[in-house]
Design a protein around this motif. Structure first.
Motif, mmCIF file in Angstrom:
data_model
loop_
_atom_site.group_PDB
_atom_site.id
_atom_site.type_symbol
_atom_site.label_atom_id
_atom_site.label_comp_id
_atom_site.label_asym_id
_atom_site.label_seq_id
_atom_site.Cartn_x
_atom_site.Cartn_y
_atom_site.Cartn_z
ATOM 1 N N LEU A 126 0.616 -1.131 -0.048
ATOM 2 C CA LEU A 126 0.104 0.102 -0.106
ATOM 3 C C LEU A 126 0.917 1.131 -0.066
ATOM 4 C CD1 LEU A 126 -2.866 -1.013 2.600
ATOM 5 C CD2 LEU A 126 -2.921 -0.993 -0.031
ATOM 6 N N LEU A 127 1.891 1.200 0.711
ATOM 7 C CA LEU A 127 2.811 2.557 0.829
ATOM 8 C C LEU A 127 4.041 2.274 0.207
ATOM 9 C CD1 LEU A 127 2.370 3.249 4.534
ATOM 10 C CD2 LEU A 127 1.145 4.224 2.684
ATOM 11 N N GLY A 128 4.588 1.269 -0.459
ATOM 12 C CA GLY A 128 5.640 1.303 -1.244
ATOM 13 C C GLY A 128 6.935 0.797 -0.570
ATOM 14 N N ASP A 129 7.998 0.486 -1.325
ATOM 15 C CA ASP A 129 9.143 -0.447 -0.616
ATOM 16 C C ASP A 129 9.761 0.771 0.341
ATOM 17 O OD1 ASP A 129 11.575 -1.372 -0.116
ATOM 18 O OD2 ASP A 129 12.098 -2.142 -2.049
ATOM 19 N N PRO A 130 9.933 0.273 1.613
ATOM 20 C CA PRO A 130 10.644 1.024 2.529
ATOM 21 C C PRO A 130 12.006 1.215 2.290
ATOM 22 C CG PRO A 130 10.063 -1.038 3.672
ATOM 23 C CD PRO A 130 9.474 -1.164 2.063
ATOM 24 N N GLY A 131 12.657 0.346 1.301
ATOM 25 C CA GLY A 131 13.992 0.701 1.456
ATOM 26 C C GLY A 131 14.938 -0.531 2.074
ATOM 27 N N ALA A 132 16.051 -0.622 1.492
ATOM 28 C CA ALA A 132 17.072 -1.676 2.024
ATOM 29 C C ALA A 132 17.141 -1.709 3.537
ATOM 30 C CB ALA A 132 18.366 -1.699 1.399
ATOM 31 N N GLU A 133 17.501 -0.404 4.109
ATOM 32 C CA GLU A 133 17.613 -0.263 5.668
ATOM 33 C C GLU A 133 16.532 0.563 6.140
ATOM 34 O OE1 GLU A 133 21.772 0.306 6.649
ATOM 35 O OE2 GLU A 133 22.293 -0.480 4.410
ATOM 36 N N PRO A 134 15.415 0.214 6.422
ATOM 37 C CA PRO A 134 14.303 0.940 7.013
ATOM 38 C C PRO A 134 14.354 1.054 8.235
ATOM 39 C CG PRO A 134 13.375 -1.238 6.481
ATOM 40 C CD PRO A 134 14.836 -1.253 5.883
ATOM 41 N N VAL A 135 13.819 2.223 8.719
ATOM 42 C CA VAL A 135 13.615 2.447 10.217
ATOM 43 C C VAL A 135 12.244 2.206 10.826
ATOM 44 C CG1 VAL A 135 14.362 3.884 12.333
ATOM 45 C CG2 VAL A 135 15.649 3.950 10.252
ATOM 46 N N PHE A 136 11.987 1.320 11.743
ATOM 47 C CA PHE A 136 10.719 1.301 12.136
ATOM 48 C C PHE A 136 10.335 1.672 13.539
ATOM 49 C CE2 PHE A 136 10.964 -2.143 8.540
ATOM 50 C CZ PHE A 136 10.051 -1.514 7.672
ATOM 51 N N ALA A 137 9.301 2.125 14.095
ATOM 52 C CA ALA A 137 9.220 2.578 15.336
ATOM 53 C C ALA A 137 8.203 1.633 15.805
ATOM 54 C CB ALA A 137 8.566 3.968 15.406
ATOM 55 N N VAL A 138 8.546 0.984 16.955
ATOM 56 C CA VAL A 138 7.551 0.064 17.531
ATOM 57 C C VAL A 138 7.690 0.272 19.209
ATOM 58 C CG1 VAL A 138 7.024 -2.437 17.983
ATOM 59 C CG2 VAL A 138 8.276 -1.760 15.820
ATOM 60 N N ASP A 139 6.406 0.551 19.632
ATOM 61 C CA ASP A 139 6.492 1.010 21.384
ATOM 62 C C ASP A 139 5.491 -0.061 21.959
ATOM 63 O OD1 ASP A 139 8.465 3.111 21.515
ATOM 64 O OD2 ASP A 139 7.016 3.850 19.792
ATOM 65 N N PRO A 140 5.755 -1.194 22.277
ATOM 66 C CA PRO A 140 4.964 -2.318 22.878
ATOM 67 C C PRO A 140 4.025 -1.753 24.072
ATOM 68 C CG PRO A 140 6.626 -3.429 22.024
ATOM 69 C CD PRO A 140 7.060 -1.919 22.036
ATOM 70 N N TYR A 141 4.888 -0.704 24.862
ATOM 71 C CA TYR A 141 4.594 -0.687 26.532
ATOM 72 C C TYR A 141 4.884 1.134 26.582
ATOM 73 C CZ TYR A 141 5.689 -5.738 26.339
ATOM 74 O OH TYR A 141 5.894 -6.922 26.112
ATOM 75 N N ILE A 142 4.229 1.640 25.842
ATOM 76 C CA ILE A 142 4.548 3.179 26.075
ATOM 77 C C ILE A 142 4.437 3.519 27.347
ATOM 78 C CG2 ILE A 142 2.626 4.166 24.972
ATOM 79 C CD1 ILE A 142 6.297 5.412 24.289
ATOM 80 N N GLU A 143 3.352 3.536 27.629
ATOM 81 C CA GLU A 143 3.117 3.953 29.269
ATOM 82 C C GLU A 143 2.126 2.900 29.926
ATOM 83 O OE1 GLU A 143 1.122 7.653 29.265
ATOM 84 O OE2 GLU A 143 2.913 8.901 28.717
ATOM 85 N N SER A 144 2.297 1.740 29.474
ATOM 86 C CA SER A 144 1.668 0.480 30.109
ATOM 87 C C SER A 144 2.816 -0.381 30.704
ATOM 88 C CB SER A 144 0.877 -0.260 29.372
ATOM 89 O OG SER A 144 0.049 0.473 28.653
ATOM 90 N N LEU A 145 2.564 -1.102 31.838
ATOM 91 C CA LEU A 145 3.262 -2.125 32.141
ATOM 92 C C LEU A 145 3.392 -3.411 31.306
ATOM 93 C CD1 LEU A 145 2.939 -1.652 36.224
ATOM 94 C CD2 LEU A 145 4.879 -0.635 34.597
ATOM 95 N N PRO A 146 4.754 -4.086 31.017
ATOM 96 C CA PRO A 146 4.393 -5.343 30.485
ATOM 97 C C PRO A 146 3.540 -6.428 31.396
ATOM 98 C CG PRO A 146 6.510 -4.552 30.268
ATOM 99 C CD PRO A 146 5.787 -3.666 31.320
ATOM 100 N N PRO A 147 2.974 -7.468 30.785
ATOM 101 C CA PRO A 147 2.219 -8.404 31.342
ATOM 102 C C PRO A 147 3.062 -9.159 32.592
ATOM 103 C CG PRO A 147 1.718 -8.718 29.199
ATOM 104 C CD PRO A 147 2.894 -7.573 29.223
ATOM 105 N N SER A 148 4.389 -9.307 32.153
ATOM 106 C CA SER A 148 5.239 -10.083 33.162
ATOM 107 C C SER A 148 6.537 -9.045 33.544
ATOM 108 C CB SER A 148 5.834 -11.295 32.545
ATOM 109 O OG SER A 148 6.775 -11.997 33.455
ATOM 110 N N GLU A 149 6.851 -9.431 34.746
ATOM 111 C CA GLU A 149 8.049 -8.440 35.151
ATOM 112 C C GLU A 149 9.349 -9.415 35.162
ATOM 113 O OE1 GLU A 149 7.552 -9.344 40.144
ATOM 114 O OE2 GLU A 149 6.696 -7.154 39.018
ATOM 115 N N GLU A 150 9.191 -10.828 34.839
ATOM 116 C CA GLU A 150 10.198 -11.665 34.821
ATOM 117 C C GLU A 150 11.241 -11.177 33.700
ATOM 118 O OE1 GLU A 150 11.053 -13.892 37.240
ATOM 119 O OE2 GLU A 150 9.180 -13.078 38.192
ATOM 120 N N PRO A 151 12.605 -10.916 34.127
ATOM 121 C CA PRO A 151 13.494 -10.778 33.012
ATOM 122 C C PRO A 151 13.652 -11.684 31.925
ATOM 123 C CG PRO A 151 14.595 -10.402 35.314
ATOM 124 C CD PRO A 151 13.034 -11.191 35.544
#
Length: 715
Positions: A261-286
């Protein structure tokens, strides 16, 4: 050499800002080392720009304009046409390879309803200000919707999950879902068309657009009944386990749809991923955290092995009690060093880098603005010190700097200084007079003196926090509505929801600075030969509005004092004065198009094709500025603004209800019923949220309106 794609892009930029593109030469040359280099030279009416990348060349153009007494800003996106004045060869260099711009939530507080014309101006601004890595969220929800459908989610469920256009940023990071909307029938088509234009122009400028990816937040029907949940502001969001094959398959599908839909992002793209931006993860175990981090990387690398994961360091600050050194180390442990880029997000106020960045590649950014709320502030000298220190020390792993504000088009001086600093140190006391001349297009000493005053007050040392406007405070009890409000963005003492408003009620400098700020406004009002009228009007109305708003604290104190003394006539008198000041502030805001509620509403409604679609878009746009989400969340007025229509039709009715509630309690000799007040306030807010349109324009002269306010206040 000259890049065949770069030269047309830069020539187009020059034409749009009013320059002579026919007498412009551009060369792209190797930087000869880390960072970037640029140069300019003009002679015989021809301007030559050189740069190690296209935006470096555009930065050279910007520096050339500065030396000619001109500056492209949000308020002044064009220059007066004319021949290129002679200039000697001038070279520039920056140690920062990456120059970052925008925040995920900027796409909610500032850009959600922008069209291509507005985005084109912003992309020109980015190029001129040296941005190499803009974060582009536009179109994300369309890609996600198609991905959900292909994954087997019912179309109605997918549309409901995505919800409101204005709230897409928080949905994208797993903070919320199923709020507002549904989006118009043609929304996906139109947004994808816009996103393609944005990405194409950014790449023509040589930029690397940062594209967001999902962190695993999906509808329950896809996540499964046993899926773990995260929580934010009352929303509970199910997640695919980032370490699972299900997440890897979903992310792979998303990347496939994104490319389609948006085209090829290139050979070395940069992607933003923030799974827990202001939420706590389900587990605290390392071990579980390590698996989650490694899972995100593995899923990206399976499709784009040379991609970089851009991760905001915000959770490590915001929930620092949870994110101990051991847990952060575990979370990052499965990600190769060269495949992760960490953001020290709030670098100007709560820098993480001084305690180390976990041995990772990283960039420093300034957040500065929270929520787009009205506030004039910024520590310019602190900013200069911070960026100069980074350039001098170049701490291990540092690759760049940038600005990541929650909203833009505010406090222009801060962002102009920040981007100038990218190319070398500045002496703020020498830089401000130059800025004043460039901003208004005049050599009048009054402009220089005005900015000296502002540089010592609103933009003085220590002003890394905004000065809150009492106008926006939510009356909720018989006490001042400032005292219990938390500083937005500060680390939570514990994982709990709290009010996100801020307070300066006990800061004496707020009142002490007002005479100097008023004097600066009067000096600007007196400028007779200012060529940049838009910038002048913007600054004067904001300064006068700040002075008036902070004086409203005295009106509120007067109401509370009369209530304490059980003096109903005095209470009503102070209430009437409060009402008059609010209406005056509303009238002032009405003189400028960008500070009218109707402008925001018209932009939102423009994305709908039917009356029903336009009404939905308007309600969601109103929600963001007021209740924000649900009445039970803690984000009321987080994005409050000094806008005509908003002041008159929301803030004023709330304050009027509050003073009437207090006055009646005194007159009846009773304790005021807080629950009764709160029912009224909620009704006012919900009625306003459901309303349509705002008749808030004014033909009054902004400078005359501001001068009258300062005269009436006696400043």
């Amino acid at each position: 050499m000259t890049d065949p794609y770069t030269e047309p892009a830069l020539h187009g930029l020059v034409r749009r800002i009013g320059g002579d593109a026919d007498r412009l030469h551009v060369r792209i040359e190797d930087a000869g080392g880390p960072g970037a280099s640029a140069a300019y030279e003009a002679g015989g009416g021809v301007l030559t720009l050189c740069g190690s990348d296209p935006v470096a060349a555009a930065s050279a153009l910007s520096r050339y304009l500065h030396e000619q007494g001109r500056r492209i800003t949000w308020e002044s996106p064009a220059i007066d046409p004319g021949a290129w004045a002679d200039a000697p060869l001038t070279r520039m260099r920056t140690p920062f390879t990456i120059r970052y711009h925008l925040n995920v939530v900027t796409h909610g507080y500032s850009t959600p309803f922008w069209d291509w014309e507005r985005w084109e101006r912003e992309l020109d601004w980015m190029a001129l200000h040296g941005v190499t890595h803009p974060l582009v969220l536009t179109g994300y929800e369309a890609v996600l919707a198609e991905t959900l459908r292909r994954a087997g989610v019912d179309d109605d469920v997918a549309r409901a999950w995505i919800g409101s256009a204005a709230h897409v940023p928080w949905m994208s990071m797993g903070g919320m879902h199923d709020f507002g909307g549904p989006l118009p029938a043609r929304w996906e088509q139109r947004r994808l068309e816009l996103a393609r234009l944005i990405l194409a122009r950014a790449r023509a400028f040589g930029m690397t657009p940062v594209l967001p990816l999902p962190g695993g937040h999906v509808p329950r029907s896809l996540a499964g009944e046993d899926a773990e949940e995260i929580e934010w502001q009352g929303w509970r969001t199910p997640m695919l386990d980032p370490a699972s094959d299900d997440y890897a398959r979903f992310l792979g599908l998303f990347l496939e749809v994104q490319r389609e839909l948006l085209g090829d992002p290139g050979a070395e793209p940069v992607f933003a991923v923030d799974p827990y931006i202001e939420s706590l993860p389900p587990s605290e175990e390392p071990a579980d955290l390590a698996a989650a981090g490694a899972g995100v990387h593995r899923a990206i690398a399976a499709v784009h092995p040379r991609a970089t994961w851009l991760l905001q360091g915000w959770p490590f600050h915001y929930h620092r009690r949870f994110w101990t050194h051991e847990r952060v180390t575990a979370y990052l442990s499965g990600i190769p060093r060269d495949r992760l880029l960490l953001i020290d997000l709030w670098g100007e106020h709560a820098p993480m880098w001084r305690e180390g960045m976990h041995g990772r590649r990283w960039i420093w950014t300034a957040v500065h603005n929270f929520g787009g709320r009205f506030a004039l502030f910024g520590d310019l000298r602190g900013l200069a010190h911070d960026v100069d220190e980074l350039a001098a020390l170049h701490p291990e792993g540092l690759e760049g700097v940038g600005v990541a504000p929650e909203a833009i088009e505010n406090n222009t001086v801060f962002y102009e200084a920040a981007t100038d600093l990218t190319w070398g140190p500045i002496d703020v006391d020498a830089w401000l007079p130059q800025f004043a001349r460039q901003r208004y297009g005049t050599d009048d000493a009054a402009a220089v003196e005005a900015w000296r005053l502002l540089g010592d007050t609103l933009y003085g040392p220590g002003r890394t926090r905004s000065i809150p406007s009492p106008v926006i405070a939510r009356p909720w009890s018989a006490a001042a509505p400032f005292a219990g409000q938390r500083l937005a963005g500060e680390a939570l003492p514990e994982p709990t929801r709290m009010s996100a408003n801020i307070d300066a009620e006990n800061d004496p400098t707020v009142f002490e600075d007002l005479p100097s700020i008023a004097r600066a406004a009067r000096l600007l009002i007196g400028l007779r030969d200012a060529k940049q009228r838009t910038s002048l009007e913007r600054d004067v109305t904001e300064l006068a509005g700040h002075v008036l708003a902070q004086n409203i604290r005295r009106r509120i104190r007067g109401v509370l004092g009369a209530f304490a003394a059980a003096d109903a006539p005095a209470l009503r008198e102070h209430g009437a004065a409060l009402r008059a000041d609010l209406l005056t502030l509303d009238d002032l805001a009405a003189t400028r198009r960008e500070t009218r509620m109707s402008t925001w509403i018209e932009s939102a409604r423009s994305w709908g094709d039917t009356t029903a679609e336009r009404d939905v878009m308007e309600r969601d746009a109103r929600s963001l500025l007021s209740v924000w989400g649900h009445q039970t969340s803690g984000l009321h007025d987080y994005s409050g603004r000094h806008w005509s229509g908003l002041i008159r039709d929301l803030y004023l009715p709330r304050w009027s209800a509050w003073t009437e509630w207090l006055a009646e309690a005194v007159e009846h000799g009773e304790e005021p019923d807080e629950e009764a007040l709160r029912r009224v306030i909620v009704e006012i807010e919900e009625t306003w949220r459901d309303a349509n349109g705002s008749d808030d324009a004014s033909e009054d002269d902004p400078l005359e309106a501001a001068a009258k306010i300062l005269e009436n206040i006696g400043m």
